[in-house]
Design a protein around this motif. Structure first.
Motif, PDB file in Angstrom:
ATOM      1  N   UNK A  55       0.817  -1.217   0.000  1.00 10.84           N
ATOM      2  CA  UNK A  55       0.000   0.000   0.000  1.00 10.84           C
ATOM      3  C   UNK A  55       0.846   1.260   0.000  1.00 10.84           C
ATOM      4  N   UNK A  56       1.977   1.224   0.673  1.00  3.98           N
ATOM      5  CA  UNK A  56       2.862   2.390   0.670  1.00  3.98           C
ATOM      6  C   UNK A  56       3.444   2.602  -0.726  1.00  3.98           C
ATOM      7  N   UNK A  57       3.854   1.523  -1.374  1.00  2.00           N
ATOM      8  CA  UNK A  57       4.403   1.633  -2.725  1.00  2.00           C
ATOM      9  C   UNK A  57       3.343   2.160  -3.693  1.00  2.00           C
ATOM     10  N   UNK A  58       2.113   1.685  -3.569  1.00  2.00           N
ATOM     11  CA  UNK A  58       1.030   2.164  -4.432  1.00  2.00           C
ATOM     12  C   UNK A  58       0.793   3.655  -4.219  1.00  2.00           C
ATOM     13  N   UNK A  59       0.755   4.081  -2.964  1.00  2.00           N
ATOM     14  CA  UNK A  59       0.544   5.503  -2.662  1.00  2.00           C
ATOM     15  C   UNK A  59       1.695   6.349  -3.181  1.00  2.00           C
ATOM     16  N   UNK A  60       2.915   5.840  -3.024  1.00  2.79           N
ATOM     17  CA  UNK A  60       4.096   6.548  -3.547  1.00  2.79           C
ATOM     18  C   UNK A  60       4.020   6.684  -5.058  1.00  2.79           C
ATOM     19  N   UNK A  61       3.649   5.603  -5.746  1.00  5.20           N
ATOM     20  CA  UNK A  61       3.544   5.635  -7.205  1.00  5.20           C
ATOM     21  C   UNK A  61       2.535   6.678  -7.660  1.00  5.20           C
ATOM     22  N   UNK A  62       1.373   6.691  -7.027  1.00  4.04           N
ATOM     23  CA  UNK A  62       0.338   7.644  -7.411  1.00  4.04           C
ATOM     24  C   UNK A  62       0.783   9.081  -7.172  1.00  4.04           C
ATOM     25  N   UNK A  87      -6.992  24.777 -19.866  1.00  5.42           N
ATOM     26  CA  UNK A  87      -7.123  24.968 -18.419  1.00  5.42           C
ATOM     27  C   UNK A  87      -7.395  23.667 -17.684  1.00  5.42           C
ATOM     28  N   UNK A  88      -8.120  22.756 -18.328  1.00  2.00           N
ATOM     29  CA  UNK A  88      -8.449  21.508 -17.631  1.00  2.00           C
ATOM     30  C   UNK A  88      -7.449  20.383 -17.911  1.00  2.00           C
ATOM     31  N   UNK A  89      -6.405  20.649 -18.695  1.00  6.99           N
ATOM     32  CA  UNK A  89      -5.433  19.603 -19.054  1.00  6.99           C
ATOM     33  C   UNK A  89      -4.809  18.927 -17.833  1.00  6.99           C
ATOM     34  N   UNK A  90      -4.403  19.666 -16.796  1.00  8.86           N
ATOM     35  CA  UNK A  90      -3.824  18.973 -15.635  1.00  8.86           C
ATOM     36  C   UNK A  90      -4.792  17.983 -14.978  1.00  8.86           C
ATOM     37  N   UNK A  91      -6.038  18.395 -14.800  1.00  6.23           N
ATOM     38  CA  UNK A  91      -7.003  17.503 -14.167  1.00  6.23           C
ATOM     39  C   UNK A  91      -7.328  16.316 -15.071  1.00  6.23           C
ATOM     40  N   UNK A  92      -7.470  16.565 -16.351  1.00  7.73           N
ATOM     41  CA  UNK A  92      -7.742  15.483 -17.303  1.00  7.73           C
ATOM     42  C   UNK A  92      -6.595  14.464 -17.282  1.00  7.73           C
ATOM     43  N   UNK A  93      -5.370  14.956 -17.196  1.00  2.26           N
ATOM     44  CA  UNK A  93      -4.207  14.061 -17.138  1.00  2.26           C
ATOM     45  C   UNK A  93      -4.206  13.239 -15.858  1.00  2.26           C
ATOM     46  N   UNK A  94      -4.558  13.865 -14.738  1.00  6.50           N
ATOM     47  CA  UNK A  94      -4.632  13.130 -13.468  1.00  6.50           C
ATOM     48  C   UNK A  94      -5.691  12.038 -13.535  1.00  6.50           C
ATOM     49  N   UNK A  95      -6.832  12.365 -14.107  1.00  8.31           N
ATOM     50  CA  UNK A  95      -7.909  11.380 -14.235  1.00  8.31           C
ATOM     51  C   UNK A  95      -7.436  10.189 -15.072  1.00  8.31           C
ATOM     52  N   UNK A 100      -5.740   4.525 -15.406  1.00  9.90           N
ATOM     53  CA  UNK A 100      -4.779   3.500 -15.829  1.00  9.90           C
ATOM     54  C   UNK A 100      -4.250   2.714 -14.634  1.00  9.90           C
ATOM     55  N   UNK A 101      -3.910   3.419 -13.566  1.00  8.27           N
ATOM     56  CA  UNK A 101      -3.400   2.740 -12.372  1.00  8.27           C
ATOM     57  C   UNK A 101      -4.449   1.771 -11.819  1.00  8.27           C
ATOM     58  N   UNK A 102      -5.684   2.231 -11.705  1.00  8.47           N
ATOM     59  CA  UNK A 102      -6.741   1.389 -11.139  1.00  8.47           C
ATOM     60  C   UNK A 102      -7.008   0.164 -12.021  1.00  8.47           C
ATOM     61  N   UNK A 103      -6.999   0.362 -13.327  1.00  3.28           N
ATOM     62  CA  UNK A 103      -7.233  -0.762 -14.232  1.00  3.28           C
ATOM     63  C   UNK A 103      -6.073  -1.745 -14.241  1.00  3.28           C
ATOM     64  N   UNK A 104      -4.862  -1.241 -14.063  1.00  4.61           N
ATOM     65  CA  UNK A 104      -3.669  -2.100 -14.090  1.00  4.61           C
ATOM     66  C   UNK A 104      -3.369  -2.760 -12.747  1.00  4.61           C
ATOM     67  N   UNK A 105      -3.971  -2.275 -11.667  1.00  6.10           N
ATOM     68  CA  UNK A 105      -3.652  -2.760 -10.323  1.00  6.10           C
ATOM     69  C   UNK A 105      -4.904  -3.053  -9.500  1.00  6.10           C
ATOM     70  N   UNK A 162     -12.301   9.486  -6.856  1.00  4.28           N
ATOM     71  CA  UNK A 162     -11.469   8.305  -6.591  1.00  4.28           C
ATOM     72  C   UNK A 162     -12.354   7.073  -6.421  1.00  4.28           C
ATOM     73  N   UNK A 163     -13.464   7.233  -5.721  1.00  2.00           N
ATOM     74  CA  UNK A 163     -14.387   6.107  -5.541  1.00  2.00           C
ATOM     75  C   UNK A 163     -14.872   5.569  -6.877  1.00  2.00           C
ATOM     76  N   UNK A 164     -15.180   6.468  -7.785  1.00  2.00           N
ATOM     77  CA  UNK A 164     -15.606   6.067  -9.118  1.00  2.00           C
ATOM     78  C   UNK A 164     -14.481   5.352  -9.858  1.00  2.00           C
ATOM     79  N   UNK A 165     -13.301   5.964  -9.890  1.00  2.99           N
ATOM     80  CA  UNK A 165     -12.170   5.386 -10.612  1.00  2.99           C
ATOM     81  C   UNK A 165     -11.702   4.070  -9.990  1.00  2.99           C
ATOM     82  N   UNK A 166     -11.807   3.965  -8.682  1.00  2.00           N
ATOM     83  CA  UNK A 166     -11.362   2.759  -7.978  1.00  2.00           C
ATOM     84  C   UNK A 166     -12.412   1.657  -7.963  1.00  2.00           C
ATOM     85  N   UNK A 167     -13.526   1.881  -8.632  1.00  2.00           N
ATOM     86  CA  UNK A 167     -14.572   0.851  -8.683  1.00  2.00           C
ATOM     87  C   UNK A 167     -14.224  -0.267  -9.655  1.00  2.00           C
TER      88      UNK A 167
END
Length: 196
Positions: A55-62, A87-95, A100-105, A162-167
């Protein structure tokens, strides 16, 4: 992190997600990576340490990934072409990166949700510190786009996203690319102003 440590953590995460923390022994983890259970003690203090490091490694990666993404135009290159005003590029990139992280892990998503109570207090504090910093990165990207939200509301909106993405571990499987498109579209709709 050494490849061997990473292999152990990845294998243990899969086992913890499938059988639960208490349903997995050091011997089970060792057998799955091709060593004896006692050989794992060269890398980790014990099973709780392995869970904590997962969990620490996952949090560090994110967190590290989010910070890197937003530094020096990283948001633009991560998602291709940003919206016209950018203007929304940073948030879109984070999403996109979180999807990708949630789907891969999916195993890490499951054990974060289900095995939090099995962590020691010190490890919980470390993981939570990284998670809160990650929320701050997202909140800082959201606030300029949503001046209608107070700081606490923006943080709550980010955590709901996060709840949505982590579903993903609980979602119907419709193919990775389709699921990614659906998740990113829904998260953007949930967070961004309606006129975007």
């Amino acid at each position: 992190m050494t490849p061997r440590r990473q292999q152990i953590l990845s294998t243990a995460a899969d086992l913890f997600a499938a059988r639960g923390f208490h349903g997995v022994s050091m011997g089970d983890i060792g057998a799955a990576v091709g060593v004896s259970g006692p050989a794992l003690y060269k890398h980790f203090a014990g099973k709780e340490d392995i869970l904590g490091q997962c969990l620490l490694h996952a949090s560090d990666q994110l967190l590290a990934g989010a910070r890197e993404l937003l530094s020096d135009g990283g948001a633009r290159s991560a998602v291709g072409q940003p919206s016209p005003d950018g203007a929304d590029a940073p948030l879109v990139a984070l999403i996109a990166r979180h999807a990708d992280f949630a789907l891969d892990n999916p195993a890490l998503i499951v054990i974060q949700e289900r095995e939090w109570g099995a962590l020691g207090a010190e490890t919980r504090t470390q993981v939570r510190k990284h998670q809160l910093a990650y929320i701050d990165v997202w909140t800082d990207a959201l606030r300029p786009l949503r001046p209608d939200l107070a700081a606490t509301e923006a943080r709550a909106a980010v955590q709901a996203a996060f709840g949505l993405l982590n579903s993903t571990p609980h979602s119907a499987r419709i193919g990775r690319a389709t699921m990614r498109d659906l998740l990113t579209s829904m998260a953007r709709s949930a967070l961004l102003p309606r006129d975007r």
